[in-house]
Motif scaffolding. Structure first.
Motif, PDB file in Angstrom:
ATOM      1  N   VAL A  37       0.831  -1.198   0.000  1.00 45.14           N
ATOM      2  CA  VAL A  37       0.000   0.000   0.000  1.00 45.14           C
ATOM      3  C   VAL A  37       0.874   1.261   0.000  1.00 45.14           C
ATOM      4  O   VAL A  37       0.495   2.289  -0.527  1.00 45.14           O
ATOM      5  N   ASN A  38       2.044   1.166   0.580  1.00 48.51           N
ATOM      6  CA  ASN A  38       2.937   2.325   0.661  1.00 48.51           C
ATOM      7  C   ASN A  38       4.294   1.971   0.024  1.00 48.51           C
ATOM      8  O   ASN A  38       5.269   1.700   0.708  1.00 48.51           O
ATOM      9  N   PRO A  39       4.329   1.943  -1.332  1.00 49.55           N
ATOM     10  CA  PRO A  39       5.530   1.475  -2.028  1.00 49.55           C
ATOM     11  C   PRO A  39       6.774   2.295  -1.684  1.00 49.55           C
ATOM     12  O   PRO A  39       7.874   1.743  -1.633  1.00 49.55           O
ATOM     13  N   VAL A  40       6.598   3.588  -1.463  1.00 44.72           N
ATOM     14  CA  VAL A  40       7.748   4.445  -1.176  1.00 44.72           C
ATOM     15  C   VAL A  40       8.441   3.999   0.111  1.00 44.72           C
ATOM     16  O   VAL A  40       9.655   3.802   0.161  1.00 44.72           O
ATOM     17  N   GLU A  41       7.646   3.823   1.154  1.00 42.47           N
ATOM     18  CA  GLU A  41       8.198   3.398   2.445  1.00 42.47           C
ATOM     19  C   GLU A  41       8.823   2.011   2.305  1.00 42.47           C
ATOM     20  O   GLU A  41       9.907   1.756   2.820  1.00 42.47           O
ATOM     21  N   ARG A 100      11.613  13.683   0.685  1.00 47.38           N
ATOM     22  CA  ARG A 100      12.001  15.106   0.725  1.00 47.38           C
ATOM     23  C   ARG A 100      11.652  15.846  -0.563  1.00 47.38           C
ATOM     24  O   ARG A 100      12.093  16.994  -0.747  1.00 47.38           O
ATOM     25  N   SER A 101      10.920  15.200  -1.498  1.00 46.02           N
ATOM     26  CA  SER A 101      10.495  15.833  -2.758  1.00 46.02           C
ATOM     27  C   SER A 101      11.656  16.510  -3.492  1.00 46.02           C
ATOM     28  O   SER A 101      11.501  17.601  -4.034  1.00 46.02           O
ATOM     29  N   ILE A 168      15.137   4.131  14.024  1.00 40.60           N
ATOM     30  CA  ILE A 168      13.870   4.376  13.314  1.00 40.60           C
ATOM     31  C   ILE A 168      12.751   3.552  13.916  1.00 40.60           C
ATOM     32  O   ILE A 168      11.597   3.962  13.921  1.00 40.60           O
ATOM     33  N   VAL A 169      13.099   2.371  14.393  1.00 34.00           N
ATOM     34  CA  VAL A 169      12.080   1.412  14.794  1.00 34.00           C
ATOM     35  C   VAL A 169      11.345   1.900  16.037  1.00 34.00           C
ATOM     36  O   VAL A 169      11.952   2.452  16.947  1.00 34.00           O
TER      37      VAL A 169
ATOM     38  N   GLU B  22      -6.226  -0.402   0.399  1.00 36.34           N
ATOM     39  CA  GLU B  22      -5.221   0.374   1.132  1.00 36.34           C
ATOM     40  C   GLU B  22      -5.526   0.366   2.631  1.00 36.34           C
ATOM     41  O   GLU B  22      -4.641   0.160   3.463  1.00 36.34           O
ATOM     42  N   HIS B  25      -4.774  -3.103   4.225  1.00 32.36           N
ATOM     43  CA  HIS B  25      -3.472  -3.778   4.058  1.00 32.36           C
ATOM     44  C   HIS B  25      -2.301  -2.916   4.486  1.00 32.36           C
ATOM     45  O   HIS B  25      -1.193  -3.059   3.967  1.00 32.36           O
ATOM     46  N   TYR B  26      -2.571  -2.008   5.394  1.00 29.24           N
ATOM     47  CA  TYR B  26      -1.508  -1.156   5.933  1.00 29.24           C
ATOM     48  C   TYR B  26      -1.918  -0.804   7.353  1.00 29.24           C
ATOM     49  O   TYR B  26      -2.486   0.255   7.612  1.00 29.24           O
ATOM     50  N   ARG B 223      11.882  12.035  17.199  1.00 28.08           N
ATOM     51  CA  ARG B 223      12.710  11.447  16.147  1.00 28.08           C
ATOM     52  C   ARG B 223      12.296  11.841  14.728  1.00 28.08           C
ATOM     53  O   ARG B 223      12.952  11.469  13.766  1.00 28.08           O
ATOM     54  N   GLN B 230       2.496  11.843   4.591  1.00 27.26           N
ATOM     55  CA  GLN B 230       2.338  11.197   3.294  1.00 27.26           C
ATOM     56  C   GLN B 230       0.971  10.540   3.244  1.00 27.26           C
ATOM     57  O   GLN B 230       0.707   9.592   3.971  1.00 27.26           O
ATOM     58  N   ILE B 232      -1.422   8.040   1.945  1.00 29.08           N
ATOM     59  CA  ILE B 232      -1.251   6.773   1.239  1.00 29.08           C
ATOM     60  C   ILE B 232      -1.932   6.869  -0.127  1.00 29.08           C
ATOM     61  O   ILE B 232      -3.075   7.336  -0.217  1.00 29.08           O
ATOM     62  N   TYR B 235       2.248  10.531  -3.730  1.00 25.18           N
ATOM     63  CA  TYR B 235       3.693  10.492  -3.537  1.00 25.18           C
ATOM     64  C   TYR B 235       4.242  11.738  -2.853  1.00 25.18           C
ATOM     65  O   TYR B 235       5.178  11.681  -2.108  1.00 25.18           O
ATOM     66  N   LYS B 236       3.611  12.887  -3.127  1.00 24.93           N
ATOM     67  CA  LYS B 236       4.109  14.128  -2.551  1.00 24.93           C
ATOM     68  C   LYS B 236       3.523  14.282  -1.152  1.00 24.93           C
ATOM     69  O   LYS B 236       2.350  14.034  -0.937  1.00 24.93           O
TER      70      LYS B 236
END
Lengths: 204, 263
Positions: A37-41, A100-101, A168-169, B22, B25-26, B223, B230, B232, B235-236
């Motif tokens: 669902v979140n390919p970027v991550e 970061r675009s 990160i975790v 979506e 599944h997330y 952190r 983002q 889901i 992309y931006k």
């Protein structure tokens, strides 16, 4: 009969192709929209993990050579190290591009603001001189002694990389700790081997 | 495709819901897996019938509600933004009913100041729980006025379907102006108290997760930044809104409070 040269060439191609298998699997999944669902991550995380894995594999060469007498492994170390750099570049590109675009100022402020990003960035920056000086030409130009000294940077960047992952975790630290344990064994071996060398040999 | 349902509750701009795929599944549901993409499968066999929600504590009429009866309460659709503390967001068409309706049935006493919630925890059904790195059963809490706010709902489904296991079947909390982890899943216990109840993530890392956990782009997580998110499917990254876009409705609950202190 193949000559030794041909065997080495064949084996190097074999290692090269295998190191690209994860990328091919990701490309295949991407084409079939199977990256979740979140390919970027997902891509950012996988490229990061692959970078660390290749760093650890590179660091495993020396202990394996010394402990088991597998001297031939040294011939593949440069390629494995360069694959760590390659996946590190992909990791950085997904982060700068999507997270970061493509903004340099946003990336810089992110590095300053977030310690875990700073660790990751420091680790990557240390990989660059190692990649640049990986050629035979650079080895000769630097001289073996200086070259070896410079390439000890991998110990530091590997530690920074594992800390980066750990930070990160949110709570399930199993994988970062696993990487940390493997790294500790690989670095611990060097400390141990160094200690053995320093000791006078026992007489029989 | 899904019809565009009416937009309810503080949404000034038209919200386009994320797809069912979506949304399902997330998921963060550490009892089943800490891998968001793996929760759907891991929770597939979770047994949620029969189900009882026990409501007690500082109330005049404590009662154990059967899930069948809770489903008889009129169910409304609410399309809410969902902002995770990790920096991603979705738009989810929930159905459910205001938590106030349930609390009115048990009649909170004048001494009740907070509402504590607890998730079902069964080690046999949730074997990943012991690797979650957080103390289970999962607990959460709200101030009573937050709990009684009309935007706060108990959700029993999404996209017109019963609540999928991975999203917190059969009944979960949704507080749209707070980070997603406040929306405790698979609720079995609701207790009204006079003292602030402990919350799971606060116990795990008090400097990172406060009791309030209101979505606030001006207060960073130690952190990472909370200034943007983002969505889901996009992309931006986009700017995060104060109180997740529900400031007009809820800002008054916190007037006079230092939100940097009470994060």
């Amino acid at each position: 009969m193949r000559t030794a040269q041909q065997t080495l060439w064949f084996n190097k191609v074999l290692v090269f192709i295998n190191a690209l298998v994860p990328l091919c699997m990701l490309a295949w999944d991407g084409m079939h929209r199977q990256l979740g669902v979140n390919p970027v991550e997902f891509l950012t995380r996988i490229f990061g993990v692959l970078t660390l894995m290749f760093i650890l594999i590179t660091l495993a060469i020396t202990p394996l050579r010394k402990q088991f007498g597998w001297g031939f492994l040294i011939k593949y170390r440069r390629m494995l190290g360069l694959f760590a750099f390659f996946y590190g570049c992909l990791h950085l590109i997904t982060y700068i591009g999507f997270d970061r675009s493509w903004s340099l100022s946003s990336t810089i402020s992110d590095v300053i603001k977030r310690p875990f990003i700073a660790f990751g960035m420091a680790s990557f920056l240390m990989l660059i001189p190692l990649a640049i000086t990986s050629t035979d030409k650079m080895l000769h130009r630097l001289g073996a002694k200086r070259w070896l000294k410079l390439h000890k940077l991998i110990y530091i960047l590997a530690m920074a990389g594992v800390v980066h992952f750990y930070m990160i975790v949110k709570s399930d630290v199993f994988y970062p700790v696993l990487f940390g344990v493997v790294l500790a064994i690989l670095l611990g071996y060097r400390v141990y081997a160094h200690g053995q060398k320093a000791l006078p040999k026992k007489k029989n | 495709s899904e019809p565009n349902p009416p937009v309810v509750g503080g949404a000034r701009t038209l919200l386009v819901p994320n797809t069912f795929e979506e949304i399902t599944h997330y998921n963060n549901y550490y009892e089943f897996s800490t891998n968001k993409s793996a929760v759907a499968k891991a929770a597939g066999q979770f047994i949620t019938t029969p189900w009882v929600v026990e409501v007690s504590g500082l109330v005049s009429k404590p009662h154990a509600f059967d899930m069948m009866d809770l489903l008889k309460i009129e169910q409304e659709e609410r399309i809410y933004r969902h902002r995770c503390v990790e920096g991603w967001s979705m738009v989810i068409p929930w159905q459910g009913f205001p938590l106030k309706k349930l609390l009115d049935l048990v009649q909170p006493l004048g001494t009740a100041k907070y509402v504590a919630f607890e998730t079902y925890y069964d080690k046999a059904q949730m074997p990943s729980g012991k690797y979650a790195g957080i103390e289970l059963p999962y607990v959460e809490g709200l101030r009573l006025d937050e709990a009684m706010h009309p935007l706060t709902i108990l959700a029993t489904g999404l996209y017109g379907k019963p609540m999928p296991n991975q999203n917190g079947a059969p009944i979960r909390l949704v507080v749209p102006w707070k980070y997603g982890f406040k929306g405790i899943k698979s609720i079995v216990k609701i207790t009204l108290t006079d003292t602030q109840p402990p919350t799971t993530w606060n116990k795990a890392a008090a400097d990172e997760y406060g009791f309030y956990s209101n979505v606030n782009p001006n207060v960073d997580h130690p952190r990472w930044s909370q200034a943007d998110e983002q969505r889901i499917g996009e992309y931006k990254r986009q700017p995060t809104l104060m109180f997740n876009g529900y400031a007009d409705e809820v800002a008054s609950l916190y007037s006079g409070m230092d939100l940097k202190q009470n994060f």
